[in-house]
Design a protein around this motif. Sequence first.
Motif, PDB file in Angstrom:
ATOM      1  N   ALA A   1       1.219  -4.607  -0.181  1.00 43.66           N
ATOM      2  CA  ALA A   1       2.035  -5.592  -0.898  1.00 43.66           C
ATOM      3  C   ALA A   1       3.064  -6.228   0.028  1.00 43.66           C
ATOM      4  CB  ALA A   1       2.725  -4.926  -2.090  1.00 43.66           C
ATOM      5  N   ARG A   2       3.608  -5.435   0.932  1.00 44.39           N
ATOM      6  CA  ARG A   2       4.581  -5.985   1.890  1.00 44.39           C
ATOM      7  C   ARG A   2       3.908  -6.887   2.917  1.00 44.39           C
ATOM      8  NH1 ARG A   2       6.722  -0.688   1.222  1.00 44.39           N
ATOM      9  NH2 ARG A   2       5.539   0.066   3.016  1.00 44.39           N
TER      10      ARG A   2
ATOM     11  N   LEU B   1       2.713  -1.435  -8.656  1.00 41.50           N
ATOM     12  CA  LEU B   1       2.951  -2.689  -7.939  1.00 41.50           C
ATOM     13  C   LEU B   1       3.693  -3.687  -8.825  1.00 41.50           C
ATOM     14  CD1 LEU B   1      -0.514  -3.058  -6.162  1.00 41.50           C
ATOM     15  CD2 LEU B   1       1.677  -2.635  -5.045  1.00 41.50           C
ATOM     16  N   ARG B   2       3.350  -3.726 -10.089  1.00 40.70           N
ATOM     17  CA  ARG B   2       4.011  -4.679 -10.996  1.00 40.70           C
ATOM     18  C   ARG B   2       5.469  -4.312 -11.237  1.00 40.70           C
ATOM     19  NH1 ARG B   2      -1.058  -5.657 -15.173  1.00 40.70           N
ATOM     20  NH2 ARG B   2      -1.864  -7.516 -14.106  1.00 40.70           N
TER      21      ARG B   2
ATOM     22  N   TYR C   1       7.472  -0.836  -4.254  1.00 40.77           N
ATOM     23  CA  TYR C   1       7.084  -1.023  -2.861  1.00 40.77           C
ATOM     24  C   TYR C   1       8.230  -1.624  -2.085  1.00 40.77           C
ATOM     25  CZ  TYR C   1       6.400  -5.821  -4.463  1.00 40.77           C
ATOM     26  OH  TYR C   1       6.585  -7.053  -5.008  1.00 40.77           O
TER      27      TYR C   1
ATOM     28  N   ASP D   1      -0.821   1.092  -0.973  1.00 41.50           N
ATOM     29  CA  ASP D   1      -0.757  -0.098  -1.831  1.00 41.50           C
ATOM     30  C   ASP D   1       0.553  -0.846  -1.605  1.00 41.50           C
ATOM     31  OD1 ASP D   1      -3.218   0.449  -2.966  1.00 41.50           O
ATOM     32  OD2 ASP D   1      -2.401   1.356  -4.789  1.00 41.50           O
ATOM     33  N   ALA D   2       1.639  -0.086  -1.529  1.00 38.45           N
ATOM     34  CA  ALA D   2       2.955  -0.702  -1.302  1.00 38.45           C
ATOM     35  C   ALA D   2       3.003  -1.381   0.059  1.00 38.45           C
ATOM     36  CB  ALA D   2       4.052   0.360  -1.411  1.00 38.45           C
TER      37      ALA D   2
ATOM     38  N   PRO E   1       2.263  -8.687  -3.395  1.00 41.97           N
ATOM     39  CA  PRO E   1       1.748  -7.812  -4.453  1.00 41.97           C
ATOM     40  C   PRO E   1       0.631  -8.438  -5.283  1.00 41.97           C
ATOM     41  CG  PRO E   1       3.928  -8.665  -5.023  1.00 41.97           C
ATOM     42  CD  PRO E   1       3.685  -9.032  -3.594  1.00 41.97           C
TER      43      PRO E   1
END
Length: 294
Positions: free
Chosen positions: A234-235, A289-290, A294, A230-231, A239
């Motif tokens: 996001a990158r 994520l919030r 990440y 997930d991280a 995100p």
Amino acid sequence: MKRIVLFLATNLAVLVVLSIVMNIIMTVFGVDFGSYTGLLIFAAIFGFGGAFISLFLSKWMAKRSTGAKVIQQPRNDAERWLLDTVRKQSQKASIPMPEVAIYDSPEPNAFATGASKNSSLVAVSTGLLRSMSKDEVEAVLAHEVSHIANGDMVTLTLIQGVVNTFVIFLARVVAGLINNALRGNQQGGSHHGGGGFVYFGLVILFEVLFGALASLIVFYFSRQREYRADAGAARLVGPNKMIAALQRLAQGKESQLDDKMLAFGIKGKLAKGELMMTHPPIEKRIAALRHGSY
């Protein structure tokens, strides 16, 4: 039926290959599999051997169990966009271009698999393409590309190999001790009490018990790699897109992928407790994520 046949064929292939390896080791190195050292070697051969054979067959199995069709030449704009998106993300993640496939399923899901970064596969379901926006699909693809970039398939295979080895070894040691005690023969026979219906029954019992406990370790590492993927997504895409994709996935049912493919899907199955889940609860993934994890 197809899944059952593939499962049986794969396990038969594993047994044949590992039996040949054991015979070679016994002949060439003279290993006594009745000793604790020999038992540990036996456990490692089957523990790591089975895990790595499954890894090398994973892409082939995935295609056949899901019916995934690799996009060779794009037939429409959607397929062209999929290839272009995965290509851009792969370049950004510094990995070779994976194969990209679509499989027919109403369930919104996707998975990545393959024996190495140079031989990987990203597959998405038709249900995912129908139910998600392009931004959400882009995030899902970035999640799967991140799995490949992180080497998650090999990492989980190594963890599974270690766990398998100790389950096989400890089950036979404990079964042997109990079997010897029941026979009142602490010195007789092999060091781990091999032989007899009672011994083999105990081995099966302890493999089930230790295997259930060991699964908790594998599940833990599987959940951690989902956070990392997930991280990574996001990158790659931001995100907000990954959060939106997870929110969309939360609206659907639990994953319908079979057990061998379950850990590689973006969405897992629900369980009574998080310890038994291959994927963290989606709300926890969104929270991570919030909070910028990440």
